[in-house]
Design a protein around this motif. Structure first.
Motif, PDB file in Angstrom:
ATOM      1  N   MET A 204      -3.098 -39.176   6.878  1.00 30.67           N
ATOM      2  CA  MET A 204      -2.299 -38.431   5.909  1.00 30.67           C
ATOM      3  C   MET A 204      -1.648 -37.200   6.538  1.00 30.67           C
ATOM      4  SD  MET A 204      -1.454 -39.462   3.179  1.00 30.67           S
ATOM      5  CE  MET A 204      -1.400 -39.433   1.456  1.00 30.67           C
ATOM      6  N   ASP A 205      -2.349 -36.506   7.430  1.00 30.91           N
ATOM      7  CA  ASP A 205      -1.771 -35.313   8.058  1.00 30.91           C
ATOM      8  C   ASP A 205      -0.529 -35.668   8.867  1.00 30.91           C
ATOM      9  OD1 ASP A 205      -3.650 -33.658   6.960  1.00 30.91           O
ATOM     10  OD2 ASP A 205      -4.953 -33.677   8.710  1.00 30.91           O
ATOM     11  N   ALA A 206      -0.569 -36.805   9.562  1.00 36.76           N
ATOM     12  CA  ALA A 206       0.596 -37.226  10.340  1.00 36.76           C
ATOM     13  C   ALA A 206       1.761 -37.536   9.402  1.00 36.76           C
ATOM     14  CB  ALA A 206       0.261 -38.440  11.193  1.00 36.76           C
TER      15      ALA A 206
ATOM     16  N   GLY B 172       6.204 -46.939  10.646  1.00 35.75           N
ATOM     17  CA  GLY B 172       5.509 -46.078  11.590  1.00 35.75           C
ATOM     18  C   GLY B 172       6.478 -45.565  12.640  1.00 35.75           C
ATOM     19  N   GLY B 173       6.031 -44.655  13.468  1.00 32.25           N
ATOM     20  CA  GLY B 173       6.877 -44.128  14.526  1.00 32.25           C
ATOM     21  C   GLY B 173       6.514 -42.700  14.868  1.00 32.25           C
ATOM     22  N   ALA B 174       7.336 -42.111  15.711  1.00 34.09           N
ATOM     23  CA  ALA B 174       7.070 -40.759  16.204  1.00 34.09           C
ATOM     24  C   ALA B 174       7.314 -39.733  15.110  1.00 34.09           C
ATOM     25  CB  ALA B 174       7.966 -40.455  17.398  1.00 34.09           C
ATOM     26  N   VAL B 175       6.497 -38.680  15.126  1.00 31.59           N
ATOM     27  CA  VAL B 175       6.651 -37.573  14.199  1.00 31.59           C
ATOM     28  C   VAL B 175       7.629 -36.584  14.816  1.00 31.59           C
ATOM     29  CG1 VAL B 175       5.472 -35.676  13.040  1.00 31.59           C
ATOM     30  CG2 VAL B 175       4.324 -37.878  13.305  1.00 31.59           C
ATOM     31  N   PRO B 176       8.723 -36.228  14.118  1.00 29.57           N
ATOM     32  CA  PRO B 176       9.690 -35.297  14.705  1.00 29.57           C
ATOM     33  C   PRO B 176       9.073 -33.919  14.948  1.00 29.57           C
ATOM     34  CG  PRO B 176      10.438 -36.078  12.546  1.00 29.57           C
ATOM     35  CD  PRO B 176       9.107 -36.666  12.800  1.00 29.57           C
ATOM     36  N   LYS B 177       9.537 -33.252  15.979  1.00 32.63           N
ATOM     37  CA  LYS B 177       9.101 -31.905  16.359  1.00 32.63           C
ATOM     38  C   LYS B 177       7.603 -31.831  16.633  1.00 32.63           C
ATOM     39  CE  LYS B 177      12.673 -29.777  13.494  1.00 32.63           C
ATOM     40  NZ  LYS B 177      12.942 -28.912  12.370  1.00 32.63           N
ATOM     41  N   SER B 178       7.003 -32.952  17.016  1.00 36.53           N
ATOM     42  CA  SER B 178       5.580 -32.974  17.311  1.00 36.53           C
ATOM     43  C   SER B 178       5.355 -32.474  18.736  1.00 36.53           C
ATOM     44  CB  SER B 178       5.035 -34.390  17.177  1.00 36.53           C
ATOM     45  OG  SER B 178       3.690 -34.426  17.572  1.00 36.53           O
ATOM     46  N   VAL B 179       4.413 -31.569  18.885  1.00 35.75           N
ATOM     47  CA  VAL B 179       4.129 -30.983  20.194  1.00 35.75           C
ATOM     48  C   VAL B 179       3.433 -31.990  21.108  1.00 35.75           C
ATOM     49  CG1 VAL B 179       2.898 -29.118  21.363  1.00 35.75           C
ATOM     50  CG2 VAL B 179       3.944 -28.714  19.147  1.00 35.75           C
ATOM     51  N   ASN B 180       2.545 -32.793  20.544  1.00 36.88           N
ATOM     52  CA  ASN B 180       1.760 -33.712  21.369  1.00 36.88           C
ATOM     53  C   ASN B 180       2.199 -35.172  21.195  1.00 36.88           C
ATOM     54  OD1 ASN B 180       0.908 -33.905  18.773  1.00 36.88           O
ATOM     55  ND2 ASN B 180      -1.263 -33.698  19.208  1.00 36.88           N
ATOM     56  N   ASN B 181       3.477 -35.397  20.918  1.00 34.19           N
ATOM     57  CA  ASN B 181       4.038 -36.751  20.768  1.00 34.19           C
ATOM     58  C   ASN B 181       3.228 -37.600  19.791  1.00 34.19           C
ATOM     59  OD1 ASN B 181       6.047 -36.138  22.597  1.00 34.19           O
ATOM     60  ND2 ASN B 181       4.799 -36.767  24.329  1.00 34.19           N
ATOM     61  N   GLU B 182       2.939 -37.030  18.653  1.00 23.67           N
ATOM     62  CA  GLU B 182       2.136 -37.693  17.634  1.00 23.67           C
ATOM     63  C   GLU B 182       2.874 -38.904  17.061  1.00 23.67           C
ATOM     64  OE1 GLU B 182      -0.335 -36.320  13.695  1.00 23.67           O
ATOM     65  OE2 GLU B 182       1.385 -35.151  14.330  1.00 23.67           O
ATOM     66  N   GLN B 183       2.133 -39.957  16.824  1.00 18.64           N
ATOM     67  CA  GLN B 183       2.678 -41.187  16.250  1.00 18.64           C
ATOM     68  C   GLN B 183       2.074 -41.395  14.862  1.00 18.64           C
ATOM     69  OE1 GLN B 183       4.920 -43.479  17.671  1.00 18.64           O
ATOM     70  NE2 GLN B 183       5.217 -41.920  19.227  1.00 18.64           N
ATOM     71  N   PHE B 184       2.904 -41.805  13.921  1.00 19.07           N
ATOM     72  CA  PHE B 184       2.432 -42.142  12.586  1.00 19.07           C
ATOM     73  C   PHE B 184       2.308 -43.655  12.519  1.00 19.07           C
ATOM     74  CE2 PHE B 184       3.624 -43.276   8.161  1.00 19.07           C
ATOM     75  CZ  PHE B 184       2.465 -42.827   7.559  1.00 19.07           C
ATOM     76  N   ALA B 185       1.156 -44.143  12.067  1.00 18.76           N
ATOM     77  CA  ALA B 185       0.882 -45.577  12.090  1.00 18.76           C
ATOM     78  C   ALA B 185       1.663 -46.352  11.036  1.00 18.76           C
ATOM     79  CB  ALA B 185      -0.610 -45.819  11.896  1.00 18.76           C
ATOM     80  N   GLY B 186       2.132 -45.709  10.013  1.00 21.92           N
ATOM     81  CA  GLY B 186       2.833 -46.403   8.943  1.00 21.92           C
ATOM     82  C   GLY B 186       1.933 -46.584   7.732  1.00 21.92           C
TER      83      GLY B 186
END
Length: 169
Positions: free
Chosen positions: A100-102, A126-140
């Motif tokens: 949920m946080d992602a 799913g996909g990359a979270v914009p402006k993420s510092v650690n290249n966080e991915q959202f699973a969908g």
């Protein structure tokens, strides 16, 4: 004035020459201000600390220990057993791959001009979270772990500006 007043006690009794050496500009500013007639009228003459005051530890006074009298406690008569907390049925669900946080970061950081393609599309795929510092991915979206609800707001005509509706998700 405020800086000088804050530094006054330290310069007077704690900050010796060795401590002040890397802060020569601060010391010069402090000495200049303290030697102004307006300051001298209030604090009088001032002398910089030559040796810092030493912290003196106070000797602890030993107090004779009093023997505690043992009080006889009556035997506890059949204490009621503690009630077990009921188990939460949601604890038995399998863990979800959807964080949920992602999703919140993805939703909040999506650019307004391309919101539909970024936030809405990535919610499903799913996909990359914009402006993420650690290249966080959202699973969908995970239909096994979450459900979707459609809501009608009572005053839907008021929901015209993004900042008014962003937290209603």
């Amino acid at each position: 004035i405020i800086c000088v007043c804050n530094l006054y006690e330290g310069m007077k009794s704690v900050f010796d020459a060795a401590f002040r050496k890397p802060y020569s500009c601060v010391e010069r500013y402090f000495v200049t201000c303290v030697n102004q007639p307006e300051f001298k009228a209030v604090i009088g003459s001032f002398e910089l600390c030559k040796a810092p005051i030493k912290l003196q530890k106070q000797a602890k006074k030993e107090q004779p220990k009093k023997e505690k009298k043992k009080k006889e406690q009556p035997a506890k008569a059949a204490a009621p057993p503690k009630e077990k907390k009921p188990k939460n049925p949601l604890d038995e669900l399998p863990p979800s791959k959807m964080m949920m946080d992602a999703w919140k970061r993805l939703y909040s950081c999506a650019p307004a001009n391309d919101f539909r393609n970024v936030a809405c599309k990535r919610f499903w795929e799913g996909g990359a979270v914009p402006k993420s510092v650690n290249n966080e991915q959202f699973a969908g979206y995970d239909p096994e772990g979450f459900s979707l609800w459609f809501c009608d707001y009572k005053y839907n005509e008021e929901n015209t500006v993004n900042f008014m509706v962003m937290n209603k998700v």
